[in-house]
Design a protein around this motif. Structure first.
Motif, PDB file in Angstrom:
ATOM      1  N   ASN A 154      36.057  32.080  79.671  1.00 39.82           N
ATOM      2  CA  ASN A 154      36.553  30.837  80.267  1.00 39.82           C
ATOM      3  C   ASN A 154      36.518  29.659  79.298  1.00 39.82           C
ATOM      4  O   ASN A 154      36.941  28.570  79.657  1.00 39.82           O
ATOM      5  N   TRP A 155      35.971  29.847  78.103  1.00 43.87           N
ATOM      6  CA  TRP A 155      35.837  28.745  77.149  1.00 43.87           C
ATOM      7  C   TRP A 155      37.142  28.586  76.365  1.00 43.87           C
ATOM      8  O   TRP A 155      37.460  29.353  75.474  1.00 43.87           O
ATOM      9  N   THR A 156      37.878  27.560  76.703  1.00 47.17           N
ATOM     10  CA  THR A 156      39.198  27.316  76.117  1.00 47.17           C
ATOM     11  C   THR A 156      39.128  27.142  74.603  1.00 47.17           C
ATOM     12  O   THR A 156      39.979  27.663  73.872  1.00 47.17           O
ATOM     13  N   ALA A 157      38.128  26.442  74.099  1.00 45.54           N
ATOM     14  CA  ALA A 157      38.021  26.200  72.656  1.00 45.54           C
ATOM     15  C   ALA A 157      37.905  27.519  71.892  1.00 45.54           C
ATOM     16  O   ALA A 157      38.563  27.706  70.859  1.00 45.54           O
ATOM     17  N   LEU A 158      37.105  28.429  72.395  1.00 48.43           N
ATOM     18  CA  LEU A 158      36.956  29.729  71.734  1.00 48.43           C
ATOM     19  C   LEU A 158      38.250  30.525  71.823  1.00 48.43           C
ATOM     20  O   LEU A 158      38.701  31.114  70.839  1.00 48.43           O
ATOM     21  N   GLN A 159      38.852  30.539  72.986  1.00 48.68           N
ATOM     22  CA  GLN A 159      40.097  31.288  73.158  1.00 48.68           C
ATOM     23  C   GLN A 159      41.182  30.756  72.225  1.00 48.68           C
ATOM     24  O   GLN A 159      41.884  31.533  71.572  1.00 48.68           O
ATOM     25  N   LEU A 160      41.317  29.444  72.124  1.00 46.68           N
ATOM     26  CA  LEU A 160      42.331  28.861  71.241  1.00 46.68           C
ATOM     27  C   LEU A 160      42.023  29.162  69.774  1.00 46.68           C
ATOM     28  O   LEU A 160      42.943  29.436  68.990  1.00 46.68           O
ATOM     29  N   ALA A 161      40.749  29.112  69.395  1.00 48.25           N
ATOM     30  CA  ALA A 161      40.366  29.416  68.015  1.00 48.25           C
ATOM     31  C   ALA A 161      40.752  30.850  67.662  1.00 48.25           C
ATOM     32  O   ALA A 161      41.276  31.114  66.570  1.00 48.25           O
ATOM     33  N   VAL A 162      40.528  31.774  68.568  1.00 49.89           N
ATOM     34  CA  VAL A 162      40.886  33.177  68.321  1.00 49.89           C
ATOM     35  C   VAL A 162      42.397  33.342  68.296  1.00 49.89           C
ATOM     36  O   VAL A 162      42.955  33.956  67.376  1.00 49.89           O
ATOM     37  N   GLU A 163      43.088  32.793  69.295  1.00 53.46           N
ATOM     38  CA  GLU A 163      44.542  32.950  69.392  1.00 53.46           C
ATOM     39  C   GLU A 163      45.281  32.353  68.200  1.00 53.46           C
ATOM     40  O   GLU A 163      46.314  32.857  67.795  1.00 53.46           O
ATOM     41  N   HIS A 164      44.736  31.278  67.643  1.00 49.37           N
ATOM     42  CA  HIS A 164      45.415  30.597  66.530  1.00 49.37           C
ATOM     43  C   HIS A 164      44.897  31.029  65.170  1.00 49.37           C
ATOM     44  O   HIS A 164      45.212  30.420  64.150  1.00 49.37           O
ATOM     45  N   GLY A 165      44.097  32.087  65.150  1.00 51.55           N
ATOM     46  CA  GLY A 165      43.659  32.663  63.880  1.00 51.55           C
ATOM     47  C   GLY A 165      42.744  31.772  63.073  1.00 51.55           C
ATOM     48  O   GLY A 165      42.754  31.848  61.839  1.00 51.55           O
ATOM     49  N   MET A 166      41.967  30.948  63.737  1.00 49.17           N
ATOM     50  CA  MET A 166      41.044  30.079  63.012  1.00 49.17           C
ATOM     51  C   MET A 166      39.949  30.949  62.397  1.00 49.17           C
ATOM     52  O   MET A 166      39.530  31.937  62.976  1.00 49.17           O
ATOM     53  N   GLY A 167      39.478  30.571  61.244  1.00 53.00           N
ATOM     54  CA  GLY A 167      38.425  31.336  60.578  1.00 53.00           C
ATOM     55  C   GLY A 167      38.976  32.594  59.944  1.00 53.00           C
ATOM     56  O   GLY A 167      40.154  32.716  59.637  1.00 53.00           O
ATOM     57  N   ALA A 168      38.107  33.549  59.755  1.00 56.97           N
ATOM     58  CA  ALA A 168      38.468  34.807  59.094  1.00 56.97           C
ATOM     59  C   ALA A 168      39.314  35.673  60.017  1.00 56.97           C
ATOM     60  O   ALA A 168      39.294  35.506  61.225  1.00 56.97           O
ATOM     61  N   PRO A 169      40.059  36.627  59.429  1.00 59.71           N
ATOM     62  CA  PRO A 169      40.810  37.565  60.254  1.00 59.71           C
ATOM     63  C   PRO A 169      39.850  38.347  61.163  1.00 59.71           C
ATOM     64  O   PRO A 169      38.672  38.491  60.864  1.00 59.71           O
ATOM     65  N   GLY A 170      40.380  38.853  62.258  1.00 55.85           N
ATOM     66  CA  GLY A 170      39.541  39.611  63.179  1.00 55.85           C
ATOM     67  C   GLY A 170      38.793  38.712  64.138  1.00 55.85           C
ATOM     68  O   GLY A 170      37.653  38.993  64.505  1.00 55.85           O
ATOM     69  N   GLY A 171      39.435  37.633  64.563  1.00 56.97           N
ATOM     70  CA  GLY A 171      38.786  36.649  65.415  1.00 56.97           C
ATOM     71  C   GLY A 171      38.294  37.200  66.738  1.00 56.97           C
ATOM     72  O   GLY A 171      37.236  36.799  67.218  1.00 56.97           O
ATOM     73  N   GLU A 172      39.052  38.124  67.344  1.00 58.50           N
ATOM     74  CA  GLU A 172      38.615  38.667  68.631  1.00 58.50           C
ATOM     75  C   GLU A 172      37.331  39.481  68.462  1.00 58.50           C
ATOM     76  O   GLU A 172      36.404  39.366  69.256  1.00 58.50           O
ATOM     77  N   LYS A 173      37.253  40.259  67.401  1.00 54.27           N
ATOM     78  CA  LYS A 173      36.042  41.031  67.122  1.00 54.27           C
ATOM     79  C   LYS A 173      34.866  40.081  66.859  1.00 54.27           C
ATOM     80  O   LYS A 173      33.753  40.316  67.333  1.00 54.27           O
ATOM     81  N   THR A 174      35.124  39.017  66.139  1.00 54.96           N
ATOM     82  CA  THR A 174      34.090  38.023  65.867  1.00 54.96           C
ATOM     83  C   THR A 174      33.608  37.391  67.177  1.00 54.96           C
ATOM     84  O   THR A 174      32.413  37.201  67.377  1.00 54.96           O
ATOM     85  N   ALA A 175      34.535  37.083  68.074  1.00 55.57           N
ATOM     86  CA  ALA A 175      34.163  36.511  69.372  1.00 55.57           C
ATOM     87  C   ALA A 175      33.348  37.509  70.196  1.00 55.57           C
ATOM     88  O   ALA A 175      32.400  37.126  70.883  1.00 55.57           O
ATOM     89  N   GLN A 176      33.705  38.782  70.110  1.00 55.25           N
ATOM     90  CA  GLN A 176      32.943  39.811  70.825  1.00 55.25           C
ATOM     91  C   GLN A 176      31.517  39.884  70.289  1.00 55.25           C
ATOM     92  O   GLN A 176      30.555  39.956  71.062  1.00 55.25           O
ATOM     93  N   LEU A 177      31.375  39.850  68.989  1.00 55.99           N
ATOM     94  CA  LEU A 177      30.042  39.877  68.385  1.00 55.99           C
ATOM     95  C   LEU A 177      29.277  38.591  68.668  1.00 55.99           C
ATOM     96  O   LEU A 177      28.056  38.609  68.822  1.00 55.99           O
ATOM     97  N   MET A 178      30.007  37.491  68.783  1.00 50.63           N
ATOM     98  CA  MET A 178      29.387  36.217  69.148  1.00 50.63           C
ATOM     99  C   MET A 178      28.766  36.333  70.539  1.00 50.63           C
ATOM    100  O   MET A 178      27.658  35.835  70.773  1.00 50.63           O
ATOM    101  N   SER A 179      29.446  37.000  71.439  1.00 52.90           N
ATOM    102  CA  SER A 179      28.926  37.198  72.787  1.00 52.90           C
ATOM    103  C   SER A 179      27.638  38.018  72.767  1.00 52.90           C
ATOM    104  O   SER A 179      26.661  37.692  73.452  1.00 52.90           O
ATOM    105  N   VAL A 180      27.617  39.074  71.971  1.00 51.88           N
ATOM    106  CA  VAL A 180      26.413  39.897  71.818  1.00 51.88           C
ATOM    107  C   VAL A 180      25.281  39.042  71.257  1.00 51.88           C
ATOM    108  O   VAL A 180      24.150  39.065  71.768  1.00 51.88           O
ATOM    109  N   TYR A 181      25.575  38.279  70.223  1.00 53.33           N
ATOM    110  CA  TYR A 181      24.562  37.441  69.586  1.00 53.33           C
ATOM    111  C   TYR A 181      23.991  36.413  70.567  1.00 53.33           C
ATOM    112  O   TYR A 181      22.776  36.247  70.666  1.00 53.33           O
ATOM    113  N   ILE A 182      24.863  35.720  71.290  1.00 51.83           N
ATOM    114  CA  ILE A 182      24.416  34.684  72.223  1.00 51.83           C
ATOM    115  C   ILE A 182      23.558  35.291  73.327  1.00 51.83           C
ATOM    116  O   ILE A 182      22.512  34.745  73.691  1.00 51.83           O
TER     117      ILE A 182
END
Length: 136
Positions: free
Chosen positions: A22-50
Motif C-alpha cells: 500500500n506504500w505508494t512511494a515504494l511502488q512508484l520507486a520500483v515501477e520507475h526503476g529507481m535505484g539498481a535494476p531488480g527493484g521488485e526483488k529489492t522491495a521483496q527483500l526489504m519486506s523480509v528485512y523490515i
C-alpha cells in the motif's frame, strides 16, 4: 525463544507485505526503476528485512522510520518528503503490538479497514529458506 520469534515473524511478515504493498512511494520507486535494476526483488527483500528488524529488535517509531528512509534512499535513490516513512513505521508497529498482545480480532478489523490494493509484491524465492539466509 527462537521458536517464538519465528512464529511472530511468520505472522508479522504478511502484514509487512500488506503495508508495503500500500506504500505508494515504494511502488512508484520500483515501477520507475529507481535505484539498481531488480527493484521488485529489492522491495521483496526489504519486506523480509523490515519484518526481521521489527521482530528481532526493540524498535520505536523513530528507529523504524529511519530504517525505512535509509532503505528507500540507499536501495531506490528515493527520498520521501511526504512523511510516509513515519506513517508506514507507525502502522507496522501498531500491527506488531496487536500481534504481541494477542489482539487478533482488533488486528483483523484494522486490516479490513485498509484500502484494497493490487498485491504487487510477491513472495521472494528466498522465503522458502529461513530468514537468516536472506539477510544475515
Amino acid at each position: 525463544m527462537f521458536y517464538l520469534m519465528k512464529m511472530l515473524y511468520d505472522e508479522f511478515k504478511p502484514l509487512v507485505d500488506l503495508v508495503l504493498n500500500n506504500w505508494t512511494a515504494l511502488q512508484l520507486a520500483v515501477e520507475h526503476g529507481m535505484g539498481a535494476p531488480g527493484g521488485e526483488k529489492t522491495a521483496q527483500l526489504m519486506s523480509v528485512y523490515i519484518a526481521r528488524y521489527c521482530v528481532e529488535n526493540i524498535v520505536d517509531i523513530d528507529n523504524l522510520t529511519e530504517a525505512l528512509e535509509d532503505l528507500m534512499d540507499e536501495e531506490f535513490d528515493t527520498v520521501c518528503h511526504d512523511n510516509s516513512p513515519k506513517e508506514v513505521a507507525t502502522l507496522l508497529l501498531q500491527f506488531l503490538a496487536l500481534l504481541k498482545e494477542g489482539r487478533r480480532e482488533e488486528l483483523q478489523v484494522r486490516i479490513a479497514a485498509m484500502p484494497t490494493c493490487q498485491k504487487w509484491l510477491s513472495v521472494p524465492v528466498c522465503e522458502a529458506v529461513p530468514p537468516q539466509v536472506c539477510y544475515p
